[in-house]
Design a protein around this motif. Structure first.
Motif, PDB file in Angstrom:
ATOM      1  N   VAL A 298      -6.632  -0.430  -4.468  1.00  0.00           N
ATOM      2  CA  VAL A 298      -6.585  -0.342  -3.101  1.00  0.00           C
ATOM      3  C   VAL A 298      -7.693  -1.336  -2.298  1.00  0.00           C
TER       4      VAL A 298
ATOM      5  N   LEU B 128      -7.384   2.660  10.667  1.00  0.00           N
ATOM      6  CA  LEU B 128      -8.259   1.520  10.641  1.00  0.00           C
ATOM      7  C   LEU B 128      -7.580   0.250  11.180  1.00  0.00           C
TER       8      LEU B 128
ATOM      9  N   LYS C 194     -18.006   3.301   6.805  1.00  0.00           N
ATOM     10  CA  LYS C 194     -16.596   3.893   6.398  1.00  0.00           C
ATOM     11  C   LYS C 194     -16.512   4.706   5.275  1.00  0.00           C
TER      12      LYS C 194
ATOM     13  N   GLU D  33      -6.306   6.904   6.353  1.00  0.00           N
ATOM     14  CA  GLU D  33      -7.549   6.191   6.757  1.00  0.00           C
ATOM     15  C   GLU D  33      -7.252   4.697   7.085  1.00  0.00           C
ATOM     16  N   ILE D  34      -6.661   4.022   6.016  1.00  0.00           N
ATOM     17  CA  ILE D  34      -6.452   2.707   6.280  1.00  0.00           C
ATOM     18  C   ILE D  34      -5.568   2.253   7.174  1.00  0.00           C
ATOM     19  N   THR D  35      -4.408   2.968   7.601  1.00  0.00           N
ATOM     20  CA  THR D  35      -3.604   2.894   8.864  1.00  0.00           C
ATOM     21  C   THR D  35      -4.300   3.025   9.984  1.00  0.00           C
TER      22      THR D  35
ATOM     23  N   ILE E 202     -14.294   6.667   2.297  1.00  0.00           N
ATOM     24  CA  ILE E 202     -12.543   6.955   1.870  1.00  0.00           C
ATOM     25  C   ILE E 202     -12.711   7.730   0.610  1.00  0.00           C
TER      26      ILE E 202
ATOM     27  N   LYS F   1      -4.309   6.131   2.713  1.00  0.00           N
ATOM     28  CA  LYS F   1      -3.068   5.478   3.456  1.00  0.00           C
ATOM     29  C   LYS F   1      -3.463   5.809   5.114  1.00  0.00           C
TER      30      LYS F   1
ATOM     31  N   LEU G 202       1.010  -1.146  -0.058  1.00  0.00           N
ATOM     32  CA  LEU G 202      -0.162   0.129  -0.190  1.00  0.00           C
ATOM     33  C   LEU G 202       0.766   1.061   0.099  1.00  0.00           C
TER      34      LEU G 202
ATOM     35  N   PHE H 154     -17.430  -0.133   3.084  1.00  0.00           N
ATOM     36  CA  PHE H 154     -16.684   0.999   2.686  1.00  0.00           C
ATOM     37  C   PHE H 154     -17.553   1.630   1.511  1.00  0.00           C
TER      38      PHE H 154
ATOM     39  N   LEU I  77      -6.599  -4.079   0.359  1.00  0.00           N
ATOM     40  CA  LEU I  77      -7.449  -4.083   1.540  1.00  0.00           C
ATOM     41  C   LEU I  77      -7.749  -5.532   2.037  1.00  0.00           C
TER      42      LEU I  77
END
Length: 660
Positions: free
Chosen positions: A526, A489, A639, A485-487, A641, A483, A473, A513, A530
């Protein structure tokens, strides 16, 4: 003819009918004031009669019209063929106002008939001889076929026993008492109910089902005794539904139930007739009813086991499927207590199938629904060990460790078509095949399964760690907000995992999502990363990505969209369902089938929490309107993004043309 004047039948067998018919008019008149009984009449009609063909009985009907009700004419024959002949010929049905279908005699019926025959010949049965005779008759009933003689067989057995009696006394003074030694036919030992239950208890898993079945058997036995005390006969009116995926033991359990019900005297035979739609639904009008009638005839005294019963009726216009269900329901009512029906299949499909049909719902009570859950990895390993033990193999300890890993992976990747015990059987046979190759190369022989005999899975060596997926990622250019947001999460989910471990629970992923952004901003890439992240964290067993859009989910007529959407969701179980341009599902008119797809999706997101995640993607403004179209969407997709457009120097660095 006076009402109570004795009448005597003139009996004509089918083999003699042609001779009788040579002078039919005079022979018919000779039977006046009596009964003309034509036996084995099924032999006098063409095989596969469909109506309109000439039969040997046609001239008889002409005589009946000329001389109504005198003599009384009785046709008797086997149901096969003769039932079809009557149903296909309305004129015949009009001539014969009383049509009786006489079932085979039960073991108890045969015993009563035998005792009466002994009495007629001045003999009595000792209590031990009666018990032995009852076991013999039950054995005949259990092994009967289409040549079963019923009363004829009873007379034959009685005559043989009396003959054995005279051989035993050899001219001594006769006391006319039949003893057990006079019954010479070998009687195989019967297993007791408790012995059958012990076998049931040895089946792996099914603990709740076993307990419920014991309770049900206890209740039925009490009802049976209550009926006997009141001078009535208890009729088994229970029909069952087995819910579960393939290989969970539904058929095996049905066989055990047949044996149990036979051992306590509720089913004469306890045999199983196994069918599915292909064996219950015909290809042309009228054929299906005949097929189902024959299957029910074959199941009398036992169990009709219908696998994947929900497929009997596949859509609203499936007339043949409806005919199959209607015929079955009528036989379940007409032959109440004479046979049991067990309908089996996937949980959701079966519950929907039964509850949507009032007739089925009234015959399959909710308390008789049994859920057979998928076997756990530990139980699957025990099944493997049983296969090995049954064939006298020893499993090396190191092989067991490897097997555990293979089976856990197999279990985690399972979907609704997972074969459970069947999958283990296939694995066992694959191990034996690899073992045979190993032994041949080594020129040795041993009854041991070793680690090298365990097949490698396609996943071995390919499992990415969480660090590797995050690195993938982070190597993407741009997407800073994504990045971040995902980190965040991942950090949140890691904390939840630790809390779950402390609380003795398993973390359940229930996050869906919305990806907002223009085309080519990396949404699909992504989504794929994910999915790998959630697999690496142990939150999704498969971690695969199913890409779809409106054309895959929405069909052209009522009912089809829900079916298509369901199939696609099923394929996403254990992974991620990525719906591109999801807003198009809500962009049609009021009659658009996109709404049906949304409703189906929302229900599955609720019913299958934690089993898959959904990512709905599209333009920012359009996705907002998509969420506003149904309150359920807002609550499910928690969620969001945002995917910003790339600046010029970031274009084409990360994504191949297929992703843009």
């Amino acid at each position: 003819m006076e009402l109570f004047q004795p009448v005597f039948p003139k009996i004509i067998n089918a083999v003699d009918y042609s001779q009788f018919a040579k002078d039919l008019s005079n022979n018919f008149k000779a039977a006046k004031n009596g009964i003309l009984f034509i036996d084995n009449a099924h032999k006098l009609v063409p095989s596969g009669y469909t109506g309109g063909q000439i039969t040997q009985l046609d001239k008889l009907y002409s005589e009946m019209e000329s001389n109504p009700y005198d003599p009384i004419v009785v046709l008797a024959g086997l149901p096969e063929g003769f039932r079809d002949y009557i149903e296909a010929n309305p004129d015949v049905k009009n001539k014969f106002h009383f049509i009786f279908y006489l079932p085979d005699l039960s073991a108890n019926d045969m015993l009563l008939l035998a005792k009466q025959e002994f009495k007629n010949q001045k003999f009595t049965l000792s209590s031990d001889a009666e018990t032995k005779l009852q076991k013999l008759l039950k054995q005949f009933v259990k092994t009967r076929d289409r040549t079963f003689g019923n009363g004829h067989l009873v007379i034959k057995i009685v005559e043989e026993i009396i003959q054995n009696y005279y051989l035993r006394i050899k001219g001594s003074v006769s006391d006319e008492v039949i003893l057990p030694d006079d019954i010479k036919t070998e009687i195989k030992a019967e297993r007791t109910t408790e012995e059958i239950f012990l076998e049931l208890d040895k089946m792996i898993g099914l603990d709740d089902v076993k307990k419920y079945i014991r309770n049900m058997i206890d209740l039925i036995e009490v009802k049976k005794k209550d009926a006997e005390q009141s001078g009535k006969k208890y009729a088994l009116g229970e029909h069952l539904v087995f819910l579960g995926n393939p290989g969970t033991g539904k058929t095996t359990l049905a066989r055990k139930l047949g044996e149990i019900f036979s051992s306590i005297g509720l089913l004469d035979r306890g045999h199983i007739i196994e069918v599915d739609r292909s064996k219950m639904v015909g290809q042309y009008v009228g054929e299906t009813a005949k097929i189902v009638q024959k299957l029910c005839d074959d199941a009398i005294g036992g169990i009709l086991f219908i696998d994947e019963a929900y497929t009997l009726k596949q859509h609203d216009n499936d007339n043949f499927g409806q005919e199959s269900i209607d015929t079955l329901l009528k036989r379940m009512e007409d032959d109440r207590g004479k046979f049991m029906v067990i309908a089996a299949g996937y949980q959701k499909e079966m519950q929907s199938f039964i509850t949507s049909n009032p007739g089925l719902k009234s015959r399959f009570k909710e308390e008789n629904f049994f859920l057979l859950k998928d076997y756990t990895p530990d139980q699957l390993l025990e099944i493997f060990k049983k296969f090995a033990e049954g064939d006298k193999y020893i499993i090396d300890e190191a092989a067991i460790e490897k097997l555990q890993k293979v089976i856990v992976l197999m279990y985690e990747k399972r979907d609704k078509n997972f074969g459970n015990g069947r999958e283990v059987r296939n694995l066992f046979e694959k191990c034996l095949s690899i073992r045979a190759t190993r032994l041949k190369k080594a020129r040795i022989h041993e009854m041991i399964i070793r680690p090298d005999d365990i097949p490698k899975t396609s996943e071995e060596g390919k499992q990415l760690s969480l660090e590797e997926t995050l690195d993938e990622l982070n190597k993407l250019t741009g997407l800073g907000a994504v990045k971040k947001e995902i980190t965040n999460l991942i950090n949140y989910l890691e904390v939840e995992k630790m809390r779950s471990v402390d609380g003795g629970k398993k973390t359940s992923l229930n996050i869906h999502f919305i990806f907002k952004g223009n085309p080519g901003t990396g949404k699909t890439t992504v989504a794929r990363i994910l999915a790998n992240i959630f697999k690496a964290m142990g939150l999704l067993p498969k971690g695969h990505l199913i890409e779809t859009d409106r054309k895959d989910l929405v069909a052209g007529y009522v009912g089809q969209t829900a079916s298509q959407t369901t199939r696609i969701i099923d394929s996403a179980m254990g992974g991620v369902l990525f719906i591109d341009e999801a807003y198009t599902l809500a962009s049609g008119s009021g009659n658009d089938f996109g709404k049906e797809a949304i409703d189906t999706l929302l229900k599955r997101m609720e019913d299958d929490k934690g089993k898959f995640i959904v990512i709905a993607a599209g333009y920012s403004g359009d996705m907002d309107r998509f969420l506003d179209s149904n309150p359920g969407l807002t609550s499910r997709f928690s969620k969001h993004i945002i995917f910003d457009d790339y600046i010029p120097e970031e274009w084409f660095r990360n994504f191949p043309a297929t992703d843009l």
